[in-house]
Scaffold this motif. Structure first.
Motif, PDB file in Angstrom:
ATOM      1  N   GLY A 154      17.656 -12.183  -9.754  1.00 58.89           N
ATOM      2  CA  GLY A 154      18.926 -12.521 -10.518  1.00 58.89           C
ATOM      3  C   GLY A 154      18.683 -13.376 -11.817  1.00 58.89           C
ATOM      4  O   GLY A 154      19.856 -13.566 -12.613  1.00 58.89           O
ATOM      5  N   TYR A 155      17.562 -13.410 -12.410  1.00 59.21           N
ATOM      6  CA  TYR A 155      17.290 -14.125 -13.581  1.00 59.21           C
ATOM      7  C   TYR A 155      15.714 -13.904 -13.850  1.00 59.21           C
ATOM      8  O   TYR A 155      14.726 -13.933 -13.059  1.00 59.21           O
ATOM      9  N   ILE A 156      15.341 -13.754 -15.127  1.00 57.80           N
ATOM     10  CA  ILE A 156      14.042 -13.648 -15.904  1.00 57.80           C
ATOM     11  C   ILE A 156      14.079 -14.780 -16.742  1.00 57.80           C
ATOM     12  O   ILE A 156      14.837 -14.728 -17.615  1.00 57.80           O
ATOM     13  N   CYS A 157      13.084 -15.751 -16.696  1.00 59.03           N
ATOM     14  CA  CYS A 157      12.933 -17.071 -17.801  1.00 59.03           C
ATOM     15  C   CYS A 157      11.915 -16.681 -18.531  1.00 59.03           C
ATOM     16  O   CYS A 157      10.849 -15.993 -18.175  1.00 59.03           O
ATOM     17  N   TYR A 158      11.909 -17.363 -19.757  1.00 63.76           N
ATOM     18  CA  TYR A 158      10.777 -17.285 -20.573  1.00 63.76           C
ATOM     19  C   TYR A 158      10.849 -18.657 -21.543  1.00 63.76           C
ATOM     20  O   TYR A 158      11.955 -19.088 -21.765  1.00 63.76           O
ATOM     21  N   GLN A 159       9.796 -19.229 -21.701  1.00 61.63           N
ATOM     22  CA  GLN A 159       9.705 -20.360 -22.533  1.00 61.63           C
ATOM     23  C   GLN A 159       9.449 -19.946 -24.199  1.00 61.63           C
ATOM     24  O   GLN A 159       8.659 -19.082 -24.382  1.00 61.63           O
ATOM     25  N   ASP A 160      10.313 -20.724 -25.000  1.00 63.09           N
ATOM     26  CA  ASP A 160      10.262 -20.220 -26.397  1.00 63.09           C
ATOM     27  C   ASP A 160      10.551 -21.597 -26.962  1.00 63.09           C
ATOM     28  O   ASP A 160      11.556 -22.146 -27.346  1.00 63.09           O
ATOM     29  N   ARG A 161       9.250 -22.256 -27.453  1.00 59.33           N
ATOM     30  CA  ARG A 161       9.273 -23.469 -28.422  1.00 59.33           C
ATOM     31  C   ARG A 161      10.067 -24.578 -28.039  1.00 59.33           C
ATOM     32  O   ARG A 161      10.920 -25.155 -28.800  1.00 59.33           O
ATOM     33  N   GLY A 162       9.798 -25.188 -26.884  1.00 65.40           N
ATOM     34  CA  GLY A 162      10.583 -26.121 -26.192  1.00 65.40           C
ATOM     35  C   GLY A 162      12.009 -25.645 -25.540  1.00 65.40           C
ATOM     36  O   GLY A 162      12.543 -26.473 -25.018  1.00 65.40           O
ATOM     37  N   SER A 163      12.217 -24.487 -25.733  1.00 63.47           N
ATOM     38  CA  SER A 163      13.220 -24.174 -24.907  1.00 63.47           C
ATOM     39  C   SER A 163      13.214 -23.328 -23.671  1.00 63.47           C
ATOM     40  O   SER A 163      11.959 -22.492 -23.681  1.00 63.47           O
ATOM     41  N   LEU A 164      13.986 -23.161 -22.710  1.00 62.32           N
ATOM     42  CA  LEU A 164      13.877 -22.110 -21.715  1.00 62.32           C
ATOM     43  C   LEU A 164      14.870 -21.342 -21.797  1.00 62.32           C
ATOM     44  O   LEU A 164      16.027 -21.596 -21.770  1.00 62.32           O
ATOM     45  N   VAL A 165      14.859 -19.883 -21.532  1.00 60.11           N
ATOM     46  CA  VAL A 165      15.720 -18.841 -22.018  1.00 60.11           C
ATOM     47  C   VAL A 165      15.738 -18.081 -20.679  1.00 60.11           C
ATOM     48  O   VAL A 165      14.775 -17.837 -19.808  1.00 60.11           O
ATOM     49  N   ALA A 166      16.895 -17.939 -20.196  1.00 59.65           N
ATOM     50  CA  ALA A 166      17.180 -17.089 -19.018  1.00 59.65           C
ATOM     51  C   ALA A 166      17.855 -15.708 -19.288  1.00 59.65           C
ATOM     52  O   ALA A 166      18.926 -15.598 -19.892  1.00 59.65           O
ATOM     53  N   LEU A 167      17.246 -14.397 -18.954  1.00 62.50           N
ATOM     54  CA  LEU A 167      17.803 -13.378 -19.075  1.00 62.50           C
ATOM     55  C   LEU A 167      18.324 -12.416 -17.914  1.00 62.50           C
ATOM     56  O   LEU A 167      17.887 -13.074 -16.737  1.00 62.50           O
ATOM     57  N   ASP A 217       3.145 -22.412 -30.581  1.00 63.99           N
ATOM     58  CA  ASP A 217       2.924 -22.458 -32.111  1.00 63.99           C
ATOM     59  C   ASP A 217       2.308 -23.787 -32.594  1.00 63.99           C
ATOM     60  O   ASP A 217       1.534 -24.484 -31.937  1.00 63.99           O
ATOM     61  N   ARG A 218       2.523 -23.954 -33.931  1.00 61.96           N
ATOM     62  CA  ARG A 218       1.743 -25.093 -34.613  1.00 61.96           C
ATOM     63  C   ARG A 218       2.083 -26.324 -34.098  1.00 61.96           C
ATOM     64  O   ARG A 218       1.300 -27.342 -34.254  1.00 61.96           O
ATOM     65  N   LEU A 219       3.106 -26.439 -33.464  1.00 56.84           N
ATOM     66  CA  LEU A 219       3.567 -27.799 -32.869  1.00 56.84           C
ATOM     67  C   LEU A 219       3.059 -27.916 -31.489  1.00 56.84           C
ATOM     68  O   LEU A 219       3.147 -29.124 -30.705  1.00 56.84           O
ATOM     69  N   GLY A 220       2.462 -26.891 -30.893  1.00 58.44           N
ATOM     70  CA  GLY A 220       2.062 -27.016 -29.506  1.00 58.44           C
ATOM     71  C   GLY A 220       2.826 -26.483 -28.430  1.00 58.44           C
ATOM     72  O   GLY A 220       2.635 -26.776 -26.961  1.00 58.44           O
ATOM     73  N   ARG A 221       4.029 -26.096 -28.795  1.00 58.44           N
ATOM     74  CA  ARG A 221       5.195 -25.656 -28.118  1.00 58.44           C
ATOM     75  C   ARG A 221       4.870 -24.200 -27.372  1.00 58.44           C
ATOM     76  O   ARG A 221       4.535 -23.309 -28.042  1.00 58.44           O
ATOM     77  N   SER A 222       4.859 -24.012 -26.310  1.00 58.53           N
ATOM     78  CA  SER A 222       4.637 -22.772 -25.440  1.00 58.53           C
ATOM     79  C   SER A 222       5.775 -21.622 -25.964  1.00 58.53           C
ATOM     80  O   SER A 222       6.982 -22.096 -26.067  1.00 58.53           O
TER      81      SER A 222
END
Length: 422
Positions: free
Chosen positions: A152-165, A137-142
């Motif tokens: 057992g899980y799928i992770c993705y990066q979201d603007r400074g956060s890490l989400v597990a599905l 994003d505009r702040l350089g966050r992935s």
């Protein structure tokens, strides 16, 4: 439809997964998945929902993962969980879930319109899947950066956060809003490893709930080539050699170390095998866990290797070693896919048995485009490209070289077909 043009997806497959025996392809409009293989006599399709899709036709964001009986597919900023077969093993695909990676799991609205994204393609035809493209994003966050993908899980990066599905339902398992941006992500069944090589920072999270179990500086991070579970594989230049090491990240202890001549290139073949290719055409297959050299080969057609490319199926690795190209303007890939997945090469091609690590055959491969995303179901390696010969008698009326279809038998390495078409 059957008249649509389909392309194999770049895919990372966990050992023992269904996708080892299955092709996963996407049509040119990025709307339909096509599966083929696993003993079935024909293909079968699955239509994907495409409402509000962003970056859907952006090729570097077309990727897939095979975990157990599932295929996880990323198309732009959309992620899909798919069961290619039904419970009886029949070719009846099911869309299990769909996640918009620009929408926070805790809300129903996008975090931005998708117009404020900075998208950069990273160099390297054989880069790790997660390193082919950077979306920030505009702040350089992935964001929309997927990985690791585990049973057992799928992770993705979201603007400074890490989400597990949850891989079966797509529902969020947990979200951490205070993790650092990571350019290398991996994990095993119990933990997730995040490495920021530029900041030399390592974080290890518990896969169950995202709780931090380690957060520290790691001075050697700039030497990391890739992660393997909770290990890092490093490449270190020495005075006359280059050293490949595997390091246990939680303990910071070396598991093994191997030295090779300078200019050796290292390629991760899969989780169990690495390749060390010397510039003069000698190559070594390395056991990833023990660091043992399983086999050694020599390709006399290679005088000075500048790039190594790899394709694979359930039984073999197909290794392409390219010399310096005399004139890249004389030929190019024939098709509409990104050039990084169809690199130009001229040198040698060989097949290596995945189980024994022994070389099965080798041959020259001159002035062609090496398609990295080969069919795992077909008995042939298939390449398509145009050759341009200025003023050649067989050029077409626009002085364009004719498209060439080149098919090689996977078992023997012999040409089955190499002719002009179109």
């Amino acid at each position: 439809s059957s008249n649509s043009q389909f392309f194999q997806l770049p895919i990372e497959i966990l050992p023992g997964s269904l996708c080892e025996r299955l092709d996963v392809a996407l049509d040119h409009e990025a709307e339909t998945l096509r599966f083929q293989g696993n003993g079935q006599t024909t293909y079968w399709d699955l239509k994907l929902p495409s409402d509000n899709a962003r970056l859907r036709n952006y090729l570097p964001l077309h990727r897939a993962w095979g975990i157990g009986p599932l295929a996880i597919v990323q198309v732009g900023t959309d992620l899909y969980g798919v069961a290619p077969l039904d419970e009886g093993g029949d070719p009846v695909p099911t869309l299990l879930w769909h996640a918009d990676l620009l929408v926070s799991p805790s809300s129903s609205s996008p975090n931005g319109s998708g117009n404020d994204l900075d998208i950069r393609v990273l160099p390297g035809a054989f880069a790790l899947p997660g390193e082919r493209v950077s979306v920030t994003d505009r702040l350089g966050r992935s964001l929309a950066r997927v990985g690791p993908v585990r049973p057992g899980y799928i992770c993705y990066q979201d603007r400074g956060s890490l989400v597990a599905l949850d891989p079966l339902t797509g529902k969020p398992l947990w979200r951490r809003a205070d993790v650092a941006s990571a350019d290398l992500t991996e994990g095993d069944d119990a933990f997730v490893a995040l490495v920021d090589r530029r900041a030399k920072r390592l974080q290890i999270l518990r896969a169950l709930d995202g709780k931090t179990v380690a957060d520290r500086t790691i001075p050697a991070a700039s030497n990391f080539r890739w992660l393997e579970g909770l290990d890092a594989v490093t490449q270190i230049a020495e005075s006359r050699n280059v050293r490949l090491c595997r390091i246990d990240l939680p303990s910071d202890q070396s598991k093994w170390s191997l030295s090779f001549p300078a200019e050796t290139q290292f390629v991760r073949l899969d989780r169990r095998r690495y390749l060390a290719g010397e510039s003069a055409g000698t190559f070594h297959i390395v056991d990833a866990e023990r660091g043992a050299v399983l086999s050694k080969g020599r390709l006399p057609q290679v005088k000075h290797c500048v790039q190594i490319h790899v394709a694979s199926d359930e039984n073999r690795f197909y290794l392409a070693f390219s010399n310096t190209l005399a004139d890249m303007r004389n030929f190019r890939a024939n098709g509409q896919r990104e050039q990084a997945r169809n690199p130009m090469m001229s040198g040698a091609l060989c097949a290596v048995d995945r189980r024994t690590a022994q070389t099965l055959w080798s041959r020259s491969f001159s002035d062609g485009a090496f398609a990295l995303d080969q069919s795992r179901a077909a008995p042939l390696l298939i390449f398509s490209y145009r050759q341009f010969r200025r003023g050649a008698a067989d050029d077409d009326e626009n002085s364009m070289g004719w498209p060439i279809l080149h098919c090689i038998d996977k078992r023997t390495g012999r040409d089955v077909y190499r002719e002009r078409f179109g």
